[in-house]
Design a protein around this motif. Structure first.
Motif, PDB file in Angstrom:
ATOM      1  N   ASN A   1       0.817  -1.205   0.000  1.00 17.78           N
ATOM      2  CA  ASN A   1       0.000   0.000   0.000  1.00 17.78           C
ATOM      3  C   ASN A   1       0.854   1.260   0.000  1.00 17.78           C
ATOM      4  O   ASN A   1       0.331   2.361  -0.066  1.00 17.78           O
ATOM      5  CB  ASN A   1      -0.924   0.030   1.218  1.00 17.78           C
ATOM      6  CG  ASN A   1      -2.058  -0.951   1.071  1.00 17.78           C
ATOM      7  OD1 ASN A   1      -2.461  -1.274  -0.038  1.00 17.78           O
ATOM      8  ND2 ASN A   1      -2.571  -1.427   2.181  1.00 17.78           N
ATOM      9  N   ALA A   2       2.160   1.097   0.101  1.00 19.94           N
ATOM     10  CA  ALA A   2       3.061   2.241   0.153  1.00 19.94           C
ATOM     11  C   ALA A   2       3.193   2.885  -1.225  1.00 19.94           C
ATOM     12  O   ALA A   2       3.069   2.228  -2.255  1.00 19.94           O
ATOM     13  CB  ALA A   2       4.438   1.802   0.647  1.00 19.94           C
ATOM     14  N   ASN A   3       3.419   4.178  -1.232  1.00 23.32           N
ATOM     15  CA  ASN A   3       3.689   4.880  -2.485  1.00 23.32           C
ATOM     16  C   ASN A   3       5.160   4.710  -2.824  1.00 23.32           C
ATOM     17  O   ASN A   3       6.024   5.317  -2.215  1.00 23.32           O
ATOM     18  CB  ASN A   3       3.347   6.362  -2.362  1.00 23.32           C
ATOM     19  CG  ASN A   3       1.870   6.586  -2.256  1.00 23.32           C
ATOM     20  OD1 ASN A   3       1.098   5.803  -2.797  1.00 23.32           O
ATOM     21  ND2 ASN A   3       1.472   7.639  -1.570  1.00 23.32           N
ATOM     22  N   THR A   4       5.435   3.879  -3.796  1.00 25.26           N
ATOM     23  CA  THR A   4       6.813   3.621  -4.200  1.00 25.26           C
ATOM     24  C   THR A   4       7.026   4.149  -5.612  1.00 25.26           C
ATOM     25  O   THR A   4       6.078   4.446  -6.341  1.00 25.26           O
ATOM     26  CB  THR A   4       7.112   2.109  -4.178  1.00 25.26           C
ATOM     27  OG1 THR A   4       6.228   1.457  -5.104  1.00 25.26           O
ATOM     28  CG2 THR A   4       6.912   1.535  -2.792  1.00 25.26           C
ATOM     29  N   THR A   5       8.287   4.234  -5.998  1.00 28.11           N
ATOM     30  CA  THR A   5       8.577   4.700  -7.352  1.00 28.11           C
ATOM     31  C   THR A   5       8.133   3.681  -8.384  1.00 28.11           C
ATOM     32  O   THR A   5       7.728   4.052  -9.489  1.00 28.11           O
ATOM     33  CB  THR A   5      10.076   4.991  -7.514  1.00 28.11           C
ATOM     34  OG1 THR A   5      10.820   3.829  -7.163  1.00 28.11           O
ATOM     35  CG2 THR A   5      10.487   6.152  -6.641  1.00 28.11           C
ATOM     36  N   ALA A   6       8.197   2.403  -8.046  1.00 31.04           N
ATOM     37  CA  ALA A   6       7.734   1.369  -8.977  1.00 31.04           C
ATOM     38  C   ALA A   6       6.234   1.500  -9.218  1.00 31.04           C
ATOM     39  O   ALA A   6       5.767   1.371 -10.355  1.00 31.04           O
ATOM     40  CB  ALA A   6       8.054  -0.012  -8.428  1.00 31.04           C
ATOM     41  N   LYS A   7       5.482   1.774  -8.167  1.00 33.33           N
ATOM     42  CA  LYS A   7       4.036   1.944  -8.305  1.00 33.33           C
ATOM     43  C   LYS A   7       3.712   3.160  -9.170  1.00 33.33           C
ATOM     44  O   LYS A   7       2.831   3.097 -10.024  1.00 33.33           O
ATOM     45  CB  LYS A   7       3.408   2.085  -6.922  1.00 33.33           C
ATOM     46  CG  LYS A   7       1.920   2.095  -6.920  1.00 33.33           C
ATOM     47  CD  LYS A   7       1.408   2.125  -5.484  1.00 33.33           C
ATOM     48  CE  LYS A   7      -0.043   2.391  -5.425  1.00 33.33           C
ATOM     49  NZ  LYS A   7      -0.522   2.497  -4.052  1.00 33.33           N
ATOM     50  N   LEU A   8       4.418   4.245  -8.988  1.00 30.79           N
ATOM     51  CA  LEU A   8       4.230   5.436  -9.804  1.00 30.79           C
ATOM     52  C   LEU A   8       4.580   5.151 -11.262  1.00 30.79           C
ATOM     53  O   LEU A   8       3.838   5.532 -12.173  1.00 30.79           O
ATOM     54  CB  LEU A   8       5.073   6.592  -9.276  1.00 30.79           C
ATOM     55  CG  LEU A   8       5.029   7.876 -10.101  1.00 30.79           C
ATOM     56  CD1 LEU A   8       3.641   8.488 -10.070  1.00 30.79           C
ATOM     57  CD2 LEU A   8       6.063   8.847  -9.612  1.00 30.79           C
ATOM     58  N   PHE A   9       5.677   4.464 -11.483  1.00 29.08           N
ATOM     59  CA  PHE A   9       6.093   4.137 -12.844  1.00 29.08           C
ATOM     60  C   PHE A   9       5.061   3.267 -13.542  1.00 29.08           C
ATOM     61  O   PHE A   9       4.661   3.551 -14.676  1.00 29.08           O
ATOM     62  CB  PHE A   9       7.461   3.429 -12.817  1.00 29.08           C
ATOM     63  CG  PHE A   9       7.902   2.945 -14.165  1.00 29.08           C
ATOM     64  CD1 PHE A   9       8.364   3.842 -15.113  1.00 29.08           C
ATOM     65  CD2 PHE A   9       7.836   1.605 -14.492  1.00 29.08           C
ATOM     66  CE1 PHE A   9       8.771   3.404 -16.358  1.00 29.08           C
ATOM     67  CE2 PHE A   9       8.235   1.160 -15.737  1.00 29.08           C
ATOM     68  CZ  PHE A   9       8.705   2.058 -16.666  1.00 29.08           C
ATOM     69  N   TYR A  10       4.605   2.207 -12.885  1.00 29.14           N
ATOM     70  CA  TYR A  10       3.618   1.309 -13.492  1.00 29.14           C
ATOM     71  C   TYR A  10       2.293   2.032 -13.726  1.00 29.14           C
ATOM     72  O   TYR A  10       1.621   1.793 -14.728  1.00 29.14           O
ATOM     73  CB  TYR A  10       3.407   0.071 -12.644  1.00 29.14           C
ATOM     74  CG  TYR A  10       4.604  -0.842 -12.591  1.00 29.14           C
ATOM     75  CD1 TYR A  10       5.336  -1.123 -13.737  1.00 29.14           C
ATOM     76  CD2 TYR A  10       5.017  -1.417 -11.403  1.00 29.14           C
ATOM     77  CE1 TYR A  10       6.429  -1.967 -13.703  1.00 29.14           C
ATOM     78  CE2 TYR A  10       6.113  -2.252 -11.358  1.00 29.14           C
ATOM     79  CZ  TYR A  10       6.812  -2.526 -12.506  1.00 29.14           C
ATOM     80  OH  TYR A  10       7.899  -3.350 -12.472  1.00 29.14           O
ATOM     81  N   SER A  11       1.929   2.913 -12.825  1.00 34.29           N
ATOM     82  CA  SER A  11       0.704   3.675 -12.986  1.00 34.29           C
ATOM     83  C   SER A  11       0.785   4.567 -14.222  1.00 34.29           C
ATOM     84  O   SER A  11      -0.166   4.641 -15.017  1.00 34.29           O
ATOM     85  CB  SER A  11       0.456   4.526 -11.745  1.00 34.29           C
ATOM     86  OG  SER A  11      -0.625   5.382 -11.928  1.00 34.29           O
ATOM     87  N   LEU A  12       1.899   5.226 -14.401  1.00 31.31           N
ATOM     88  CA  LEU A  12       2.077   6.082 -15.580  1.00 31.31           C
ATOM     89  C   LEU A  12       2.137   5.273 -16.865  1.00 31.31           C
ATOM     90  O   LEU A  12       1.592   5.687 -17.896  1.00 31.31           O
ATOM     91  CB  LEU A  12       3.335   6.936 -15.428  1.00 31.31           C
ATOM     92  CG  LEU A  12       3.253   8.023 -14.353  1.00 31.31           C
ATOM     93  CD1 LEU A  12       4.600   8.699 -14.190  1.00 31.31           C
ATOM     94  CD2 LEU A  12       2.181   9.030 -14.696  1.00 31.31           C
ATOM     95  N   VAL A  13       2.765   4.102 -16.817  1.00 27.64           N
ATOM     96  CA  VAL A  13       2.819   3.250 -18.005  1.00 27.64           C
ATOM     97  C   VAL A  13       1.416   2.795 -18.398  1.00 27.64           C
ATOM     98  O   VAL A  13       1.045   2.832 -19.575  1.00 27.64           O
ATOM     99  CB  VAL A  13       3.750   2.038 -17.766  1.00 27.64           C
ATOM    100  CG1 VAL A  13       3.570   0.978 -18.839  1.00 27.64           C
ATOM    101  CG2 VAL A  13       5.191   2.486 -17.714  1.00 27.64           C
ATOM    102  N   ILE A  14       0.610   2.401 -17.423  1.00 26.24           N
ATOM    103  CA  ILE A  14      -0.760   1.970 -17.705  1.00 26.24           C
ATOM    104  C   ILE A  14      -1.561   3.126 -18.301  1.00 26.24           C
ATOM    105  O   ILE A  14      -2.299   2.949 -19.275  1.00 26.24           O
ATOM    106  CB  ILE A  14      -1.427   1.419 -16.431  1.00 26.24           C
ATOM    107  CG1 ILE A  14      -0.793   0.092 -16.043  1.00 26.24           C
ATOM    108  CG2 ILE A  14      -2.928   1.253 -16.624  1.00 26.24           C
ATOM    109  CD1 ILE A  14      -1.226  -0.428 -14.687  1.00 26.24           C
ATOM    110  N   GLN A  15      -1.408   4.315 -17.767  1.00 26.26           N
ATOM    111  CA  GLN A  15      -2.146   5.460 -18.287  1.00 26.26           C
ATOM    112  C   GLN A  15      -1.707   5.812 -19.708  1.00 26.26           C
ATOM    113  O   GLN A  15      -2.539   6.140 -20.557  1.00 26.26           O
ATOM    114  CB  GLN A  15      -1.986   6.659 -17.362  1.00 26.26           C
ATOM    115  CG  GLN A  15      -2.720   6.476 -16.059  1.00 26.26           C
ATOM    116  CD  GLN A  15      -2.503   7.622 -15.095  1.00 26.26           C
ATOM    117  OE1 GLN A  15      -1.975   8.665 -15.470  1.00 26.26           O
ATOM    118  NE2 GLN A  15      -2.913   7.435 -13.861  1.00 26.26           N
TER     119      GLN A  15
END
Length: 65
Positions: free
Chosen positions: A36-50
């Motif tokens: 549930n933590a905000n990590t750089t990997a989560k941000l990266f994957y979120s941007l890739v999906i968008q």
């Protein structure tokens, strides 16, 4: 052109699809990554999906409309 024209379905489809992606990307990544933590990997994957969804919308606009 009014919203009753032939492009109204495409506009509605684009808005609903991208709004849904932005709403559910975070919870989907929490499920996949197991954190549930905000990590750089989560941000990266979120941007890739968008960006992938935006490219799909672009292809839809080019091919269908």
């Amino acid at each position: 052109m009014s919203l009753n024209g032939k492009y109204s379905i495409g506009i509605l489809f684009t808005f609903v699809l991208f709004a849904g992606v932005m709403l559910y990307t975070s919870s989907f990544l929490n499920l996949i990554l197991g954190t549930n933590a905000n990590t750089t990997a989560k941000l990266f994957y979120s941007l890739v999906i968008q960006w992938v969804v935006l490219l799909l919308i672009l292809l839809y606009c080019i091919v269908v409309e």
